[in-house]
Design an enzyme around this catalytic site. Structure first.
Site, mmCIF file in Angstrom:
data_model
loop_
_atom_site.group_PDB
_atom_site.id
_atom_site.type_symbol
_atom_site.label_atom_id
_atom_site.label_comp_id
_atom_site.label_asym_id
_atom_site.label_seq_id
_atom_site.Cartn_x
_atom_site.Cartn_y
_atom_site.Cartn_z
ATOM 1 N N LEU A 78 5.049 -33.917 -31.796
ATOM 2 C CA LEU A 78 6.054 -33.984 -31.543
ATOM 3 C C LEU A 78 7.276 -34.149 -32.187
ATOM 4 O O LEU A 78 7.667 -34.704 -32.642
ATOM 5 C CB LEU A 78 5.995 -34.705 -30.467
ATOM 6 N N LEU A 79 8.141 -32.868 -31.781
ATOM 7 C CA LEU A 79 9.183 -33.214 -32.834
ATOM 8 C C LEU A 79 10.389 -32.498 -31.393
ATOM 9 O O LEU A 79 10.184 -31.786 -30.957
ATOM 10 C CB LEU A 79 9.097 -31.588 -33.822
ATOM 11 N N CYS A 135 34.283 -32.498 -17.154
ATOM 12 C CA CYS A 135 32.861 -31.653 -16.758
ATOM 13 C C CYS A 135 31.942 -31.969 -15.676
ATOM 14 O O CYS A 135 31.258 -31.507 -15.070
ATOM 15 C CB CYS A 135 31.938 -32.375 -17.834
ATOM 16 N N TYR A 186 22.672 -39.914 -24.555
ATOM 17 C CA TYR A 186 23.859 -38.934 -24.145
ATOM 18 C C TYR A 186 23.406 -38.049 -23.735
ATOM 19 O O TYR A 186 23.524 -36.792 -23.921
ATOM 20 C CB TYR A 186 24.291 -39.230 -25.811
ATOM 21 N N GLY A 199 18.788 -37.970 -31.499
ATOM 22 C CA GLY A 199 19.654 -38.628 -30.536
ATOM 23 C C GLY A 199 19.655 -40.065 -30.870
ATOM 24 O O GLY A 199 19.248 -40.115 -32.544
ATOM 25 N N TRP A 200 19.863 -41.038 -30.339
ATOM 26 C CA TRP A 200 19.714 -42.308 -30.685
ATOM 27 C C TRP A 200 18.153 -43.615 -30.176
ATOM 28 O O TRP A 200 17.787 -44.353 -30.701
ATOM 29 C CB TRP A 200 20.262 -43.528 -29.890
ATOM 30 N N GLU A 205 25.246 -42.031 -38.128
ATOM 31 C CA GLU A 205 25.382 -43.017 -36.891
ATOM 32 C C GLU A 205 23.771 -43.332 -36.050
ATOM 33 O O GLU A 205 23.251 -44.467 -36.188
ATOM 34 C CB GLU A 205 27.169 -42.994 -35.714
ATOM 35 N N GLN A 206 23.779 -42.142 -35.740
ATOM 36 C CA GLN A 206 22.125 -42.476 -34.769
ATOM 37 C C GLN A 206 21.309 -42.464 -35.773
ATOM 38 O O GLN A 206 20.365 -43.048 -35.184
ATOM 39 C CB GLN A 206 22.819 -40.881 -33.783
#
Length: 393
Positions: A170-171, A358, A135, A176-177, A200-201
């Site tokens: 890595l951070l 957008c 997303y 997101g998903w 949810e993610q």
């Protein structure tokens, strides 16, 4: 004499760049501009003048959401015609240029804001996002790229910019998903941690990690980036997250990234950027992204400099985000029968306006999308050219 109608007739004289038709609440139809109309605005009732003058973005947005205004033709074209016209009421109205009142995005407030938008439900986003459930702005190497391919391109583009090596840490702030951290582990064998404030993610990423047997390399946590303690990372990435931080917390964000990075560690920031210094849109701030703020590139660079970061690369992907939003808007329209099973028409109108406005904003240059690559102190071992990004595939 209908005073409201006189007001709106005068308003529409200089509102749009392209010729259009306006049908008023008494059935009168008036054309504005010469030539064939590009779209038609249907006003079922007047918008209160005090609301329109006080906050035109919010007033128009709410009128469309609630069906007081209808649009025949492309909503995106309507918004582009509005944005292009610098002589319109919007740009002459001083309230358009002022920032809305910001509410401090502390840890609790940030969690509420993120969950408001992202916890609508994985099932909803799965309907119109690509197969990777990404997303954010995609990266189209070719006009023929599918949205899924373009999202994979974007993740590859970011990971190559980060110049990853096996065994590094890595951070991903606002993961997101989870596609970025999963790809980083699969392709570069790095140890990746993703954090999110969306339940949810988090549930979906945890499921993906387990199903791909990547638990030794990938972890996900439901937490705020300010809550990470006693860990340092070789790389820190953030994609589409800093827009949720808020203006007054930008300095805190960069300070925390500086604290989380090892010496000469590298960070990449992928974010929407503004041009006019206002940083937000009151309708979007109210209905889509509460607590949101879009920083400018100079603003971001100033914060980097204040924390002693070295800036290496800045790239605009504005056209890529326009095309990404085109895909999302088309996908959304195609799945409306499924959306309507759980959402009402006000919600549908709200998201239709959000996605199309957008797309119009990016296409007209109202806003931009930048990737900024920077390091904690000078990093003399980074490649001297971009060949390591473009010649690595």
């Amino acid at each position: 004499m209908d005073v409201d109608k006189i007001f709106f007739k005068n308003l529409f004289k200089n509102l749009f760049t392209h010729p259009c038709l306006v049908k008023f609440w008494d059935e009168e139809v008036v054309q504005y501009g010469e030539g064939d109309a590009h779209f038609q605005i249907i006003m079922h009732e007047p918008i209160p003048k005090s609301e329109l003058v006080g906050d035109p973005s919010l007033a128009f947005g709410e009128a469309y959401m609630h069906g007081n205004i209808e649009i025949k033709g492309s909503i995106r074209k309507v918004m582009e015609s509005l944005f292009i016209n610098k002589d319109s009421f919007l740009y002459k109205n001083p309230t358009y240029l002022k920032m809305v009142k910001f509410i401090s995005n502390g840890v609790r407030k940030s969690r509420e804001n993120v969950q408001y938008h992202y916890d609508i439900g994985n099932d909803f986003y799965k309907l119109w996002l690509d197969d990777t459930m990404t997303y954010s702005c995609a990266y189209f190497k070719s006009p023929e790229d599918t949205l899924t391919q373009a999202q994979k391109n974007k993740i590859d583009h970011i990971l190559l910019k980060l110049n990853l090596h096996e065994g590094q840490t890595l951070l991903d702030i606002g993961c997101g998903w989870g596609e970025l951290i999963l790809t980083a582990a699969r392709e570069f064998r790095v140890k990746a941690l993703g954090i999110t404030l969306s339940e949810e993610q988090y549930d979906k990423v945890r499921y993906k990690i387990d199903s791909e047997n990547l638990s030794e390399l990938v972890d996900v946590r439901l937490m705020d980036y300010r809550e990470i303690r006693d860990q340092l990372f070789d790389r820190v990435v953030s994609v589409g997250m800093i827009e949720h931080v808020g203006k007054e917390h930008l300095s805190e964000y960069f300070s925390r990234v500086h604290h989380l990075l090892k010496d000469q560690g590298i960070s990449l920031l992928h974010c929407i950027t503004g041009r006019d210094g206002t940083g937000t849109n009151s309708w979007i701030n109210t209905y889509i992204f509460p607590g949101g703020y879009i920083p400018s590139v100079p603003e971001l660079i100033k914060h980097m400099e204040d924390d002693g970061f070295s800036l290496y690369d800045v790239e605009s992907l504005r056209n890529h985000y326009t095309r990404t939003l085109e895909h999302w808007a088309q996908n959304f329209e195609q799945v409306l029968p499924l959306v309507r099973k759980n959402k009402d028409e006000t919600f549908i109108r709200m998201w239709r306006l959000y996605l199309n406005s957008c797309a119009a904003s990016f296409h007209t240059g109202n806003i931009d999308l930048h990737q900024l690559l920077f390091s904690k102190g000078p990093h003399n071992s980074l490649p001297w050219t971009r060949d390591y990004i473009y010649n690595s595939i």
